[in-house]
Design a protein around this motif. Structure first.
Motif, PDB file in Angstrom:
ATOM      1  N   TYR A 142       1.106  -1.209  -0.352  1.00  0.00           N
ATOM      2  CA  TYR A 142      -0.241  -0.149  -0.600  1.00  0.00           C
ATOM      3  C   TYR A 142       0.949   1.124  -0.115  1.00  0.00           C
ATOM      4  O   TYR A 142       0.874   2.438  -0.699  1.00  0.00           O
ATOM      5  N   MET A 143       2.078   1.098   0.798  1.00  0.00           N
ATOM      6  CA  MET A 143       2.572   2.650   0.834  1.00  0.00           C
ATOM      7  C   MET A 143       3.412   2.716  -0.791  1.00  0.00           C
ATOM      8  O   MET A 143       3.268   3.902  -0.534  1.00  0.00           O
ATOM      9  N   THR A 144       4.465   1.918  -1.058  1.00  0.00           N
ATOM     10  CA  THR A 144       5.052   1.579  -1.898  1.00  0.00           C
ATOM     11  C   THR A 144       4.435   2.356  -3.453  1.00  0.00           C
ATOM     12  O   THR A 144       4.263   3.179  -3.800  1.00  0.00           O
ATOM     13  N   SER A 145       2.931   1.706  -2.824  1.00  0.00           N
ATOM     14  CA  SER A 145       2.036   2.258  -4.218  1.00  0.00           C
ATOM     15  C   SER A 145       1.317   4.101  -3.740  1.00  0.00           C
ATOM     16  O   SER A 145       1.343   4.799  -4.991  1.00  0.00           O
ATOM     17  N   ALA A 146       0.881   3.995  -2.601  1.00  0.00           N
ATOM     18  CA  ALA A 146       1.169   5.481  -2.281  1.00  0.00           C
ATOM     19  C   ALA A 146       2.131   6.300  -3.164  1.00  0.00           C
ATOM     20  O   ALA A 146       1.899   6.994  -3.652  1.00  0.00           O
ATOM     21  N   GLU A 175      14.088   2.336  -2.471  1.00  0.00           N
ATOM     22  CA  GLU A 175      14.467   1.723  -2.975  1.00  0.00           C
ATOM     23  C   GLU A 175      13.980   1.017  -4.133  1.00  0.00           C
ATOM     24  O   GLU A 175      14.470   0.803  -5.296  1.00  0.00           O
ATOM     25  N   ARG A 176      12.616   0.437  -3.602  1.00  0.00           N
ATOM     26  CA  ARG A 176      11.460  -0.869  -4.919  1.00  0.00           C
ATOM     27  C   ARG A 176      11.061   0.708  -5.963  1.00  0.00           C
ATOM     28  O   ARG A 176      10.885   0.255  -6.949  1.00  0.00           O
ATOM     29  N   LEU A 177      11.580   1.817  -5.543  1.00  0.00           N
ATOM     30  CA  LEU A 177      10.662   2.930  -6.128  1.00  0.00           C
ATOM     31  C   LEU A 177      12.114   3.304  -7.466  1.00  0.00           C
ATOM     32  O   LEU A 177      11.507   5.057  -8.021  1.00  0.00           O
ATOM     33  N   GLY A 178      13.242   3.550  -7.328  1.00  0.00           N
ATOM     34  CA  GLY A 178      14.779   3.983  -7.659  1.00  0.00           C
ATOM     35  C   GLY A 178      15.304   4.966  -7.592  1.00  0.00           C
ATOM     36  O   GLY A 178      15.752   5.451  -7.686  1.00  0.00           O
ATOM     37  N   VAL A 185      19.653   9.177   3.274  1.00  0.00           N
ATOM     38  CA  VAL A 185      19.308  10.101   2.615  1.00  0.00           C
ATOM     39  C   VAL A 185      19.114   9.591   1.592  1.00  0.00           C
ATOM     40  O   VAL A 185      20.046   8.820   0.888  1.00  0.00           O
ATOM     41  N   TYR A 186      17.435   9.567   0.722  1.00  0.00           N
ATOM     42  CA  TYR A 186      17.512   8.820  -0.740  1.00  0.00           C
ATOM     43  C   TYR A 186      17.082   9.949  -1.284  1.00  0.00           C
ATOM     44  O   TYR A 186      16.332  11.149  -0.732  1.00  0.00           O
ATOM     45  N   SER A 187      17.310   9.869  -2.652  1.00  0.00           N
ATOM     46  CA  SER A 187      16.271  11.099  -3.325  1.00  0.00           C
ATOM     47  C   SER A 187      16.295  10.230  -5.131  1.00  0.00           C
ATOM     48  O   SER A 187      16.778   9.060  -5.270  1.00  0.00           O
ATOM     49  N   LEU A 188      15.281  10.920  -5.821  1.00  0.00           N
ATOM     50  CA  LEU A 188      14.909  10.805  -7.001  1.00  0.00           C
ATOM     51  C   LEU A 188      14.401  11.889  -7.889  1.00  0.00           C
ATOM     52  O   LEU A 188      14.025  13.002  -7.010  1.00  0.00           O
TER      53      LEU A 188
END
Ligand SMILES: CC(C)(COP(=O)(O)OP(=O)(O)OC[C@H]1O[C@@H](n2cnc3c(N)ncnc32)[C@H](O)[C@@H]1OP(=O)(O)O)[C@@H](O)C(=O)NCCC(=O)NCCS
Length: 179
Positions: free
Chosen positions: A102-106, A139-142, A164-167
């Motif tokens: 659910y959270m990955t989709s949101a 990580e799943r979302l690139g 820290v992650y960024s996209l």
């Protein structure tokens, strides 16, 4: 994910959201610093009033996640930095609703809006190194790891480092093209 609805949080969500937080206190407290300052419906209402003001001023946005009409968690943009076209995301989900994506989709749906509709360029997510479920989302979302802020968050009785992650918008667009 058919029954999942995302919408800006409203003052009328106060009671239901307080019940979810109250029922998940020990679990949420493991990684979230605000749980002990949300001890009553009135505390929750104050947060919601702040959220409403920030939303109206386009400073921040808190979104409630509803499953079959009931709140199961939240995802929020802490702050919009319009000058630098940048924002950051935080989230929590009731324990019983973990493990379904659910959270990955949101987050994926909101990232699409951030880059396509609002034309922002950068999204950041920060997670404690040991918060593996949270880290799995960027990580799943690139998202890419930029580094670790040392002792960046006070969590009740100790400091946590934050990874820290960024996209960036063009990374999201090009990953969509290859999906
Ligand atoms: C962080 C948090 C939201 C992650 O919840 P989650 O349920 O693991 O995340 P998702 O909803 O994206 O679900 C992913 C899980 O569903 C599974 N899944 C099933 N269908 C899926 C789908 N279509 N897409 C993605 N994942 C799917 C994944 O395999 C994963 O399960 P696994 O870890 O057992 O392999 C939750 O643990 C939480 O609220 N923790 C407390 C608060 C917190 O730490 N907030 C973040 C602070 S930085």
């Amino acid at each position: 994910m058919g029954d999942l609805v995302l919408r800006p949080v409203a003052l009328s969500d106060t009671d239901a959201l307080f019940q979810v937080v109250d029922a998940n206190r020990a679990y949420l407290r493991r990684w979230l610093p605000w749980v002990d300052s949300s001890l009553s419906v009135e505390d929750t209402r104050k947060y919601r009033e702040i959220s409403a003001r920030q939303h109206a001023a386009r400073e921040a946005l808190q979104v409630v996640i509803l499953l079959a009409g009931e709140p199961i968690g939240m995802v929020g943009f802490h702050r919009f930095d319009w000058a630098n076209r940048s924002t950051s995301i935080g989230y929590w989900l009731a324990e019983a609703h973990q493990g379904h994506g659910y959270m990955t989709s949101a987050c994926r749906a909101l990232i699409e809006i951030v880059f396509s509709t609002w034309e922002l360029n950068r999204i950041e997510i920060r997670c404690a190194p040991g918060n593996t479920r949270s880290r799995a989302i960027p990580e799943r979302l690139g998202f890419r790891i930029e580094g670790t802020h040392r002792s960046a968050e006070w969590l009740y009785d100790h400091f946590e480092d934050l990874v820290v992650y960024s996209l960036l918008a063009d990374e999201f667009t090009s990953s969509k093209a290859t999906r």
